[in-house]
Every structure is written in structure tokens, then in C-alpha cells.
Design an enzyme around this catalytic site. Sequence first.
Site, short mmCIF file in Angstrom:
data_model
loop_
_atom_site.label_atom_id
_atom_site.label_comp_id
_atom_site.label_asym_id
_atom_site.label_seq_id
_atom_site.Cartn_x
_atom_site.Cartn_y
_atom_site.Cartn_z
CB SER A 280 -0.87 0.01 1.25
OG SER A 280 -0.03 0.12 2.39
CE LYS A 281 -2.45 6.49 -2.54
NZ LYS A 281 -2.94 7.13 -3.74
NE ARG A 282 -1.18 4.52 7.04
CZ ARG A 282 -1.65 3.87 8.09
NH1 ARG A 282 -2.74 3.19 8.00
NH2 ARG A 282 -0.99 3.91 9.23
CE LYS A 283 1.44 -0.27 7.42
NZ LYS A 283 1.06 -1.49 8.05
CG ASN A 284 6.72 -0.30 -0.12
OD1 ASN A 284 7.35 -0.82 0.77
ND2 ASN A 284 7.12 -0.26 -1.37
#
Length: 526
Positions: A280-284
Site C-alpha cells: 500500500s502506498k501508505r507504507k511503501n
Amino acid sequence: MTRVPASWIIVGYPSPTGLFTVYREGFMSAEIRTRVAPSPTGDPHVGTAYQALFNLAFAKSQGGKFVLRIEDTDQVRSTRESEQAILDSLSWLGLQWDEGPDIGGPHGPYRQSERTEIYRKHVDELLEKGHAYRCFCTKERLDEVRAQQGPGTGYDRLCRSKDEAAIKTHMDAGEAFVVRMKVPLEGESVMHDLLRGEVRKEWSLVDDQVILKSDGYPTYHLANVVDDHLMEISHVIRGEEWINSVPKHLKLYEYFGWEPPVFCHLPLLRNDDANKTKLSKRKNPTSIHYFRKAGFLPEAMVNFLGMMGWIMPDGEEKFSVETMAQNLKLEDISLGGPVFDIAKLRWLNGRYLREDHDPKALQTKLEAWSLNSDYYAKIVPLVQPRLETLSDWGRLTGPFFMDDVAPDPEAIVMKGKTTEELLPLLQMTLWELDKLRAFDEQTLKDLFSRLSETFEVKLRDFNGPFYVALAGTKVWTPLFASMEVLGADMVRMRIRRAIDAMGGISGKKMKKLEKEYQSKFGGRNA
Ligand code: GLU
């Protein structure tokens, strides 16, 4: 597609070599055709590149064809900019398609929004054969049914049993409708996945899927099946998240009297966290633009994506698409959640830079990346007012040539706000930045002015922490013009890193914040 009687071939369905597809009614397809079918609804995602790579490598391995199809039936979320970004990113990665919206081919058009007539014809066919029905239920009624039946339950099939007279009454009254496919009410669906073998699902758990929306556009399911058939796709190689849709798809193949392709659902890419959550773009970082800007080489990216669930028979970690194609057997793909480990990608990228480039070749790569006059031309006007000597260039422009600017979290401050109060403001700004379609100086200025008003902070004070997050220092070139030069992906990545460096936002607080954001700004991009 050349089809020859199955009696010509010895191996069964699916063939262990993947060389031939044996269809159930006894025909095989001599041409292997694969596709990637992205929806152009956001930044070009590494997951799209991952699927494209396996489809391309497999097609190459069989002397087949690789198709790029744009699935833009979601009229609200699809954009031409996003489509272009997908094409550019896949080209940058060297994942070249044989047929696609830009180059055409024998099965075009390759953009679903240009194929609506085809879908309508197929929906009509299903209606005529009694495999689908018009549903006139309003949103209010559907909400009511859902509220009564509880979450997770499907449509109650009220319209499925309506007779012709009733349907005519609705039609004469000009009521809006969707078309739903009929799924069996009992029994189970059995599918074969190349990596998982038999996958079963009770029909009672499957809804009467909408196949044509009230705006006349098909849903993913209908368009995907019709196109895979008409484009003569022999192998559907795609993300695991679609496996639940296969029963419906198989039913559609059956209703149309078509042979389904071979299905191969690739394992989902995972974040490098304790629970190996879905990438996910929240984490990566997930946008291909980011990796390009951050100085990753396309050949290293592609190589790294090839390592997601697959290894070379000899264990060699550095390989090209050609080498992968020579060695790839789809059935060797492992289902144990491949982790998108950036540290590993950096290591691999370093190997390419060191092993495949002499200094001259490396210089050429650097020039193509950022050390070129086009890029300088964007930066020079920004630094000119701040230069006393030419050599001040180095100090002032570093952030334009860096990935992580490693800001000191203590220095990310906003006048009158504690860190606890500042974190939500940064996060909400990030969500607002996510929503922007244009990323130019004026748009950014307007956004930040609006945000500072909403948050009741002076614009000057509001901007302060962003200088530090984006440049690592308070003294930099003008904020909005500099953000435009850095580009959306790098800007968002740096703000995300700043939030993390400041201690991050816990899951619980994030949930609360999402609600607050929803009420203040009306939701965010997925
Ligand atoms: N449009 C779908 C997506 O964006 C394609 C899924 C498939 O490959 O069938 O992922």
C-alpha cells in the site's frame, strides 16, 4: 487463432510445459496470448508493472503475443493522463506490448470506453437467452435491503422473477435500470487455477452481479470476459485479488458458449512489515514515477519484480526479461506472499550501476536521469535570486537530486502547534495532494492557501514544516515552484517519510483522522 483437434496432442489441461492450452471441448490454441489490463485511475502502480512483466515474459517464452488493454469503464475515476502515465511507465521499464491502444492491432480498439457497442450487444444476447435480467431497484431500496439483511449479504433478487409485463411497465415509465447476470442459486463453482489447482466456491455466496450499469457502461466483469474472449487471450495472468470473480466469469463464458482461458492468479505483493500487509502506498512507494525520479534503473526494477514469487532455476538474482522468459514456467511461481523489499531493490540497483556501467556509461545514465539541461532549466530560475556565487548551486539544489532528504524530525514544526497537532495536518495535506490532478505551482499555492484557511493557520506558518520535510532544511527555493519541479510522487513520498520520522500516526488515530478528513474535505482517493 489456430485451433486444432485435441487428439493431436498428448498432454492434458493445462499442459505442464505451458506450451499448449487444451480446451475442454477438445481444441487447443496454438498461439499464446496474454494481456495486462490496467484501469487508468491513478498513478502507474508497480503492481501493474509486475503483472505486465509476468505476462510479457510468459508470452515471450512461448513465442506468443502480449496485449495492453485499458479498462476505463469507470467513467468517474478514469483519466487520459493516468492512461498516458501507464503507457509511459511500462515503456520506460521496457515492457513493450505487441498490441495496444497506441499501436493498435487486429483486435482493437484496446480501450474499453471505445467498445461500448460491443458490450451492449453481448448484454442483449444474455438478456435474450434469459441469462441476465434488468433490475429496476433504486439505490434507496438496495440500501434498505442491505440494512435489513446485514452486511455482506447480496441483492435479494427481487427483479429476477419479474415477468415481461412487469418489466414493460418499468420500461414504459422510463425507469433507470442496471442489468444483472443470473448466477446459480445452489451448487458450487469449480475453477482451475494454474498455481492453486482446483478452487471451489458455493454459488450461494455469489451475488447476481451487475454487468451493465445505468449509465450504459459495462462493469469490469462483463467487459473483461468479452474482451479476453474477443482478443483471443489464452492465459489470464493477473493479481490474486481477482480470484473471487472467476466463478462469475466462468458462468459468463458458459452463457456465451465460449471456452475460458487458463487462469493464473499471481500472489499479491506485500509491504515489508510484521504482518506482510498488502502493498500500500501508505507504507511503501508504489508509483513507478517515484522510482524513476529516485534514480532506480528500469532494468533493476524489472529484475526485482521478476523476483516476486519466482526465482531463476540456478538461483541467480540478477537477470533480464529475456533470461526470465527463457527460464519461466508459470507453475514454478510460489504463492508465499512476495515482499516488496526496497532495501533489496536498492542493492540490486547498485549491482546494475556497478557491474553494467563503466564511468562513461554511468555518466550517460546520470544525464538521462537528472543531470541534463532540461532539468537544470527548471531549477536555475528558482535559485538565481539566492545565489551569491555559482557554487551556492550545490547547497541550494541538493534536494532536487536526492531521494530521502532525511529531515530532522525535531525541526519539522509549525508555529503554535505541538507535534501531536501537526501530524494530522500533514496527513490531511498529503491526502489533498493525492487528489490533485495537476501539480503546478499555482494549483499548489491555491491548495495550501485553502488548507491554511481551513486549519486556521497563517500561510507562512503553514508552509514552514513543508520546507523541512521536502528539503531537509528551512532555507530552500520557493516552496510551490520547487514542489512542481520535484513532482507529485517525490513530494508525497517525502511528506510520508516526514510523518514517519515524527513518530507516525497510530492505526486508531488514523481511523479517527479519516473521519475528520471525510467531514472537512469529503473523502480521499483510494
Ligand atoms: N482492470 C483490472 C485491474 O485494474 C484488470 C484485472 C484483470 O486483469 O482481469 O486490475
